[in-house]
Scaffold this motif. Structure first.
Motif, short mmCIF file in Angstrom:
data_model
loop_
_atom_site.label_atom_id
_atom_site.label_comp_id
_atom_site.label_asym_id
_atom_site.label_seq_id
_atom_site.Cartn_x
_atom_site.Cartn_y
_atom_site.Cartn_z
N GLY A 120 31.85 30.58 16.29
CA GLY A 120 30.84 30.60 16.96
C GLY A 120 30.01 29.26 17.23
O GLY A 120 29.00 29.66 17.82
N ASP A 121 30.81 28.32 16.97
CA ASP A 121 30.20 27.38 17.15
C ASP A 121 31.73 26.01 17.67
O ASP A 121 31.80 25.04 17.45
CB ASP A 121 29.09 25.94 16.61
CG ASP A 121 28.22 25.79 17.09
OD1 ASP A 121 28.94 25.55 18.55
OD2 ASP A 121 27.67 24.78 16.67
N ALA A 122 32.73 26.62 18.40
CA ALA A 122 33.45 26.14 18.82
C ALA A 122 33.75 25.34 19.44
O ALA A 122 34.43 23.84 19.67
CB ALA A 122 34.57 26.89 19.37
N PHE A 123 32.55 25.34 20.32
CA PHE A 123 32.46 24.09 21.71
C PHE A 123 31.75 22.50 20.55
O PHE A 123 31.90 21.42 21.25
CB PHE A 123 31.11 24.43 22.49
CG PHE A 123 31.02 23.53 23.28
CD1 PHE A 123 31.59 23.36 24.34
CD2 PHE A 123 29.46 22.66 23.57
CE1 PHE A 123 31.15 22.12 25.58
CE2 PHE A 123 29.58 21.96 24.31
CZ PHE A 123 30.15 20.98 25.35
N ASN A 124 31.10 23.56 20.22
CA ASN A 124 30.27 21.76 19.46
C ASN A 124 30.53 21.03 18.54
O ASN A 124 31.55 20.09 18.07
CB ASN A 124 28.93 21.69 18.28
CG ASN A 124 27.41 22.22 19.60
OD1 ASN A 124 26.64 20.97 19.60
ND2 ASN A 124 27.27 23.25 19.54
N TYR A 125 32.40 22.02 17.56
CA TYR A 125 32.66 21.33 16.85
C TYR A 125 34.27 20.55 17.55
O TYR A 125 34.00 19.13 17.44
CB TYR A 125 33.98 22.33 15.83
CG TYR A 125 34.41 22.21 14.98
CD1 TYR A 125 35.16 21.41 13.96
CD2 TYR A 125 36.07 22.91 15.81
CE1 TYR A 125 35.55 20.81 13.13
CE2 TYR A 125 36.67 22.49 14.52
CZ TYR A 125 36.83 21.80 13.20
OH TYR A 125 37.76 20.88 12.90
N LEU A 126 34.55 21.45 19.04
CA LEU A 126 35.43 20.66 19.54
C LEU A 126 34.77 19.19 20.43
O LEU A 126 35.71 18.22 20.22
CB LEU A 126 35.84 21.39 20.72
CG LEU A 126 37.22 22.11 20.26
CD1 LEU A 126 37.83 22.62 22.23
CD2 LEU A 126 38.10 20.56 19.99
N LEU A 127 33.52 19.17 20.39
CA LEU A 127 32.91 18.10 21.13
C LEU A 127 32.68 16.69 19.73
O LEU A 127 33.46 15.89 20.37
CB LEU A 127 31.45 18.82 21.26
CG LEU A 127 30.86 18.09 22.74
CD1 LEU A 127 31.29 17.63 23.56
CD2 LEU A 127 28.58 17.71 22.69
#
Length: 249
Positions: A137-144
């Protein structure tokens, strides 16, 4: 083995085999040893002259080396970011470093996503499958966050993202945005290497960095955690059971 089966295996594992072969060749030839501050000091004047005379060709060669080094997981991405600032200045070097690191990371991501991603995700109860579900659900913030904090090695982040089948658009965007701060900081330091080299004496990575460099970058990584934490808190609040009426026992 049928021809179709052989072609399928070649498409799946061929890129990975090529990277392993190139990695071994780079170490066997001593190429990895040339990515160092001492080599940059010895050939700095020659490289700067070439960058001044043939800027486009120099940028193309720099990007090819950076992308190839990250793709085959050679150590020295930090040295290459410093070199970008040394050759192209803090702004041009920062953009070049972001481009090289992001492109090389994408190569590794695609290779491991193709080679092993489907196999591991089909395995019931696999650890990576549970991790993928937890961050879906929040891969973007995790990777960022992983990109903003340079303490996390590029290789580990790239491989994990590929195995977790994170969408390529999410991977590229988070990688580019997350690598911008550290890349421009390193390029800014690299732009001043000429003055440091002129002073003589040994130059190591420890002499170039201080808490003034790392703390702001780590702080940005911590800030990247705030949006998912806020959404998690709001979700928990929304899922809380309604209070009982006062007259209910």
């Amino acid at each position: 083995m049928t021809r179709d089966r052989a072609l399928t295996l070649l498409r799946r594992f061929g890129p990975l085999a090529a990277i392993v072969i190139l990695f071994a060749a780079a170490f066997a030839s001593g190429l990895a040893g040339h990515i160092s501050l001492e080599q940059l000091r010895e050939r700095g004047g020659e490289l700067q002259a070439f960058a001044h005379e043939r800027p486009l060709l120099c940028v193309a060669i720099y990007l090819a080396i950076y992308i190839g080094s990250v793709a085959v997981s050679l150590p020295g991405a930090l040295i290459l970011s410093l070199t970008g600032g040394f050759l192209f200045g803090p702004i041009g070097g920062g953009f070049a470093a972001v481009t090289g690191a992001s492109a090389g990371s994408t190569v590794i991501y695609l290779v491991f996503r193709t080679a092993f991603g489907d196999i591991l995700r089909r395995k019931p109860g696999a650890f990576l499958a549970r991790v993928e579900e937890g961050f879906k659900g929040d891969a973007f913030n995790y990777l960022l966050t992983l990109r903003l904090i340079p303490a996390f090695p590029l290789l580990i982040v790239n491989v994990a993202a590929g195995l977790m089948n994170i969408p390529i658009r999410t991977f590229v965007l988070a990688s580019v945005l997350g690598m911008i701060p550290s890349s421009f900081v390193y390029a800014g330091i690299g732009a001043g290497l000429g003055h440091i080299f002129a002073q003589g004496g040994p130059v190591t990575l420890e002499t170039l960095f201080s808490p003034r460099i790392y703390l702001p970058i780590i702080g940005m990584g911590v800030l990247a955690f705030l949006p998912p934490l806020w959404r998690h808190w709001r979700k928990g609040r929304g899922a809380a059971p309604p209070p009982k009426p006062l007259d209910e026992k």
